[in-house]
Scaffold this active site. Structure first.
Site, mmCIF file in Angstrom:
data_model
loop_
_atom_site.group_PDB
_atom_site.id
_atom_site.type_symbol
_atom_site.label_atom_id
_atom_site.label_comp_id
_atom_site.label_asym_id
_atom_site.label_seq_id
_atom_site.Cartn_x
_atom_site.Cartn_y
_atom_site.Cartn_z
ATOM 1 N N TYR A 32 13.836 34.299 33.988
ATOM 2 C CA TYR A 32 13.223 32.989 34.075
ATOM 3 C C TYR A 32 14.184 31.652 34.378
ATOM 4 O O TYR A 32 15.757 32.315 34.659
ATOM 5 C CB TYR A 32 12.638 32.545 32.850
ATOM 6 C CG TYR A 32 13.428 32.699 31.513
ATOM 7 C CD1 TYR A 32 14.104 33.700 30.712
ATOM 8 C CD2 TYR A 32 13.979 31.297 31.083
ATOM 9 C CE1 TYR A 32 15.180 33.961 29.992
ATOM 10 C CE2 TYR A 32 14.825 31.492 29.524
ATOM 11 C CZ TYR A 32 15.191 32.871 29.499
ATOM 12 O OH TYR A 32 15.897 32.915 28.337
ATOM 13 N N LYS A 144 18.724 36.596 33.829
ATOM 14 C CA LYS A 144 17.856 35.703 32.861
ATOM 15 C C LYS A 144 15.982 36.150 32.929
ATOM 16 O O LYS A 144 15.946 35.941 33.081
ATOM 17 C CB LYS A 144 18.038 34.448 33.091
ATOM 18 C CG LYS A 144 17.631 33.385 31.862
ATOM 19 C CD LYS A 144 18.325 32.168 31.901
ATOM 20 C CE LYS A 144 17.767 30.853 31.237
ATOM 21 N NZ LYS A 144 18.028 31.383 29.922
ATOM 22 N N GLU A 177 27.917 36.521 23.624
ATOM 23 C CA GLU A 177 27.145 35.372 23.578
ATOM 24 C C GLU A 177 26.204 35.491 22.455
ATOM 25 O O GLU A 177 26.663 36.043 21.314
ATOM 26 C CB GLU A 177 26.749 35.195 24.838
ATOM 27 C CG GLU A 177 25.794 36.279 24.928
ATOM 28 C CD GLU A 177 25.114 36.042 26.857
ATOM 29 O OE1 GLU A 177 25.126 34.590 27.339
ATOM 30 O OE2 GLU A 177 24.345 36.849 27.042
ATOM 31 N N LEU A 201 25.520 36.042 29.948
ATOM 32 C CA LEU A 201 24.886 35.355 30.916
ATOM 33 C C LEU A 201 26.173 34.186 31.351
ATOM 34 O O LEU A 201 26.348 33.379 30.611
ATOM 35 C CB LEU A 201 23.401 34.136 30.183
ATOM 36 C CG LEU A 201 22.973 33.464 31.410
ATOM 37 C CD1 LEU A 201 22.400 34.676 32.696
ATOM 38 C CD2 LEU A 201 21.906 32.620 31.287
#
Ligand code: PDD
Length: 276
Positions: A32, A144, A177, A201
């Site tokens: 996505y 993602k 992250e 990401l």
């Protein structure tokens, strides 16, 4: 009524139906992208489409549209949902409908879905609380992927710990992250963020902020950030397309810095807000 795009057609969300044999449903086999629109304008559109293409190519799905075609589809979705607020535009592409077999046919037709929803205008200027947690996700975090089970469990866990907003993830003593954000750690006015390897990401907000900070002469580095350094930080920020640059004022129940958003955050945030 909200209008969405599904496989070439614009239709009411309640009429947008996908087969139970869609591999997105049975396997979470898809990717996505989320593109923010502020005052009607996309922020870093090309970069988002390029990351979408990277995610697609990493899972061996051919890109269904060119950047110009995406622009047309997205513009149409937004025009058909007249709202006055800022928007987050969601694109999801799955491998398509097929038998529940791990090994997929190369000729499946991807399912393409686009919707938009308002960005809830939250005031983050007082900062947020976060927790730390071992990074229990898979190792291809540059993709993602729609399969977000680990992240969902971690966000829920965070919210149940004094209503924490995010979980900052640690892999072998090294910060990766947030569940849905990139992390910046500031010590003695030097800004550090983990480098873009497979463990994070490639955040579009992260990259934009770095670009703006480099240009303005703020000292910043893409480098390894240890859990120890996180815990000793003067300031911590988390970034994402839908929330911007958010200061963290509490980490695992401990005050960060002086418990208020820091001076470097003020500078960085103002660079970002001005650009946006
Ligand atoms: N998440 N890291 C992860 C794991 C993310 O899911 C996100 C964004 C980011 C920040 O990337 P960007 O600046 O490009 O938004 C980093 C989105 C907003 C989400 O899944 O809701």
């Amino acid at each position: 009524m909200s209008i969405v795009f599904l496989n070439g057609v614009f239709l009411a969300q309640e009429d947008a139906l996908v087969s139970v044999m869609d591999r997105g449903f049975t396997f979470g086999d898809g990717i996505y992208e989320i593109i923010p629109f502020f005052s009607g304008e996309p922020l870093r559109f090309s970069q988002h489409i390029s990351r979408l293409n990277d995610s697609l190519s990493a899972i061996q799905i051919n890109s269904p549209y060119t950047e110009a075609e995406w622009k047309d589809i997205i513009t149409e979705v937004i025009n058909r949902n007249p709202v006055t607020t800022n928007l987050s535009l969601y694109i999801q592409i799955t491998r398509g409908v097929g038998e529940r077999e791990h090994i997929y046919d190369n000729d499946l037709k991807p399912t393409v879905f686009v919707m938009c929803k308002p960005i809830i205008d939250r005031d983050f200027s007082a900062g947020v609380s976060v927790i730390t947690h071992e990074d229990i996700r898979w190792q291809y975090c540059h993709i993602k992927a729609i399969s977000l089970l680990a992240g969902i469990l971690l966000k829920k866990l965070a919210s149940e710990k004094d209503g924490s907003f995010e979980a900052i993830l640690i892999r072998g003593g090294i910060v990766t992250e947030g569940v849905a954000s990139n992390v910046f750690v500031i010590k003695d006015k030097v800004v550090k963020t983990p480098a873009k390897d497979g463990s994070v990401l490639a955040g579009i907000t992260r990259d934009l902020l770095l670009e703006l900070m480099y240009k303005s002469g703020l000292e910043c580095m893409e480098t390894t950030v240890t859990e120890k350094a996180l815990k000793k930080a003067d300031e911590i920020w988390i970034t994402s397309s839908t929330m911007g640059v958010v200061p963290v004022v509490k980490l695992d129940g401990e005050i960060v810095g002086n418990g208020k958003p820091g001076k470097v955050w003020e500078q960085a945030n103002s660079l970002y807000e001005t650009f946006k």
